[in-house]
Scaffold this motif. Structure first.
Motif, PDB file in Angstrom:
ATOM      1  N   SER A  11       0.831  -1.201   0.000  1.00 26.42           N
ATOM      2  CA  SER A  11       0.000   0.000   0.000  1.00 26.42           C
ATOM      3  C   SER A  11       0.866   1.252   0.000  1.00 26.42           C
ATOM      4  O   SER A  11       1.823   1.347   0.764  1.00 26.42           O
ATOM      5  CB  SER A  11      -0.881  -0.001   1.248  1.00 26.42           C
ATOM      6  OG  SER A  11      -1.491   1.250   1.435  1.00 26.42           O
ATOM      7  N   LEU A  40     -11.976  -6.381   0.924  1.00 25.45           N
ATOM      8  CA  LEU A  40     -10.716  -5.649   0.868  1.00 25.45           C
ATOM      9  C   LEU A  40     -10.179  -5.557   2.285  1.00 25.45           C
ATOM     10  O   LEU A  40     -10.885  -5.116   3.194  1.00 25.45           O
ATOM     11  CB  LEU A  40     -10.939  -4.242   0.308  1.00 25.45           C
ATOM     12  CG  LEU A  40      -9.764  -3.268   0.378  1.00 25.45           C
ATOM     13  CD1 LEU A  40      -8.623  -3.745  -0.505  1.00 25.45           C
ATOM     14  CD2 LEU A  40     -10.213  -1.876  -0.042  1.00 25.45           C
ATOM     15  N   HIS A  42      -6.895  -4.179   4.589  1.00 26.91           N
ATOM     16  CA  HIS A  42      -5.681  -3.371   4.672  1.00 26.91           C
ATOM     17  C   HIS A  42      -5.039  -3.669   6.017  1.00 26.91           C
ATOM     18  O   HIS A  42      -5.669  -3.515   7.062  1.00 26.91           O
ATOM     19  CB  HIS A  42      -6.019  -1.883   4.556  1.00 26.91           C
ATOM     20  CG  HIS A  42      -4.811  -1.019   4.537  1.00 26.91           C
ATOM     21  ND1 HIS A  42      -4.335  -0.407   5.666  1.00 26.91           N
ATOM     22  CD2 HIS A  42      -3.984  -0.667   3.536  1.00 26.91           C
ATOM     23  CE1 HIS A  42      -3.257   0.302   5.349  1.00 26.91           C
ATOM     24  NE2 HIS A  42      -3.029   0.157   4.063  1.00 26.91           N
ATOM     25  N   PHE A  47      -2.375  -4.607   1.159  1.00 31.71           N
ATOM     26  CA  PHE A  47      -3.757  -4.909   0.819  1.00 31.71           C
ATOM     27  C   PHE A  47      -3.856  -6.382   0.445  1.00 31.71           C
ATOM     28  O   PHE A  47      -2.947  -6.938  -0.169  1.00 31.71           O
ATOM     29  CB  PHE A  47      -4.223  -4.123  -0.417  1.00 31.71           C
ATOM     30  CG  PHE A  47      -4.469  -2.673  -0.188  1.00 31.71           C
ATOM     31  CD1 PHE A  47      -5.562  -2.239   0.549  1.00 31.71           C
ATOM     32  CD2 PHE A  47      -3.620  -1.723  -0.742  1.00 31.71           C
ATOM     33  CE1 PHE A  47      -5.800  -0.890   0.732  1.00 31.71           C
ATOM     34  CE2 PHE A  47      -3.848  -0.377  -0.567  1.00 31.71           C
ATOM     35  CZ  PHE A  47      -4.943   0.043   0.180  1.00 31.71           C
ATOM     36  N   GLN A  49      -7.097  -8.317  -1.498  1.00 36.15           N
ATOM     37  CA  GLN A  49      -8.441  -8.103  -2.002  1.00 36.15           C
ATOM     38  C   GLN A  49      -8.906  -9.323  -2.780  1.00 36.15           C
ATOM     39  O   GLN A  49      -8.147  -9.935  -3.527  1.00 36.15           O
ATOM     40  CB  GLN A  49      -8.507  -6.868  -2.898  1.00 36.15           C
ATOM     41  CG  GLN A  49      -9.924  -6.525  -3.323  1.00 36.15           C
ATOM     42  CD  GLN A  49     -10.054  -5.126  -3.876  1.00 36.15           C
ATOM     43  OE1 GLN A  49      -9.102  -4.541  -4.381  1.00 36.15           O
ATOM     44  NE2 GLN A  49     -11.242  -4.580  -3.774  1.00 36.15           N
ATOM     45  N   HIS A  71      -1.245   1.313  -5.081  1.00 38.75           N
ATOM     46  CA  HIS A  71      -0.770  -0.068  -5.003  1.00 38.75           C
ATOM     47  C   HIS A  71       0.593  -0.180  -5.677  1.00 38.75           C
ATOM     48  O   HIS A  71       0.837   0.453  -6.691  1.00 38.75           O
ATOM     49  CB  HIS A  71      -1.711  -1.017  -5.761  1.00 38.75           C
ATOM     50  CG  HIS A  71      -3.089  -1.082  -5.214  1.00 38.75           C
ATOM     51  ND1 HIS A  71      -3.465  -1.953  -4.225  1.00 38.75           N
ATOM     52  CD2 HIS A  71      -4.202  -0.383  -5.531  1.00 38.75           C
ATOM     53  CE1 HIS A  71      -4.737  -1.801  -3.969  1.00 38.75           C
ATOM     54  NE2 HIS A  71      -5.216  -0.853  -4.740  1.00 38.75           N
ATOM     55  N   VAL A  96     -12.785  -2.109   5.020  1.00 41.14           N
ATOM     56  CA  VAL A  96     -11.413  -2.167   5.506  1.00 41.14           C
ATOM     57  C   VAL A  96     -11.456  -2.808   6.880  1.00 41.14           C
ATOM     58  O   VAL A  96     -12.190  -2.358   7.764  1.00 41.14           O
ATOM     59  CB  VAL A  96     -10.781  -0.754   5.563  1.00 41.14           C
ATOM     60  CG1 VAL A  96      -9.400  -0.808   6.171  1.00 41.14           C
ATOM     61  CG2 VAL A  96     -10.731  -0.146   4.173  1.00 41.14           C
TER      62      VAL A  96
END
Length: 134
Positions: A11, A40, A42, A47, A49, A71, A96
């Protein structure tokens, strides 16, 4: 045809709650328009996803994510067609995971999903659980 992609990336967001909330807000709008479901996460400047939906929409979204400067070092863990969505029933949608409560909700959902005894679902569950526990 339905497709899923699961990826991890580093990230470039400075862990600002406001920046993550804005990312989530825009993702929810765009993903809802294109009927993309998933999760998703974090964590620790990374990350993970899971995207699922119509193949052309998932591919288009992944291309946009690949060009997104938030990203870097994107690595696809899984890319396959699926017969059904696994995160359609995840009531938190794209969120998140940054609180104990959000983590518990995700873990509860993953445990339920694992009980479905679907090989692809179990592979996704293993990747997500590995990510959140490391």
């Amino acid at each position: 045809m339905l497709k899923t992609i699961c990826y991890i990336s580093d990230s470039n967001i400075n862990n600002s709650t406001n920046e993550l909330k804005e990312l989530l807000r825009v993702a929810k709008i765009n993903n809802s328009k294109n009927q993309i479901t998933g999760v998703l996460i974090h964590k620790s400047s990374n990350f993970l996803q899971v995207l699922e939906g119509d193949q052309k929409h998932v591919d288009a979204l992944f291309r946009r994510i690949s060009l997104d400067d938030r990203h870097q070092n994107i690595f696809k863990l899984l890319e396959t067609t699926i017969d059904e969505r696994y995160f359609e029933g995840y009531k938190f949608g794209f969120t998140v995971i940054n609180t104990r409560n959000a983590l518990k909700n995700l873990e509860d959902y993953l445990n339920w999903l694992r009980d479905a005894e679907n090989l692809i679902a179990n592979e996704i569950v293993a990747m997500v659980k590995n990510f959140i526990t490391r």
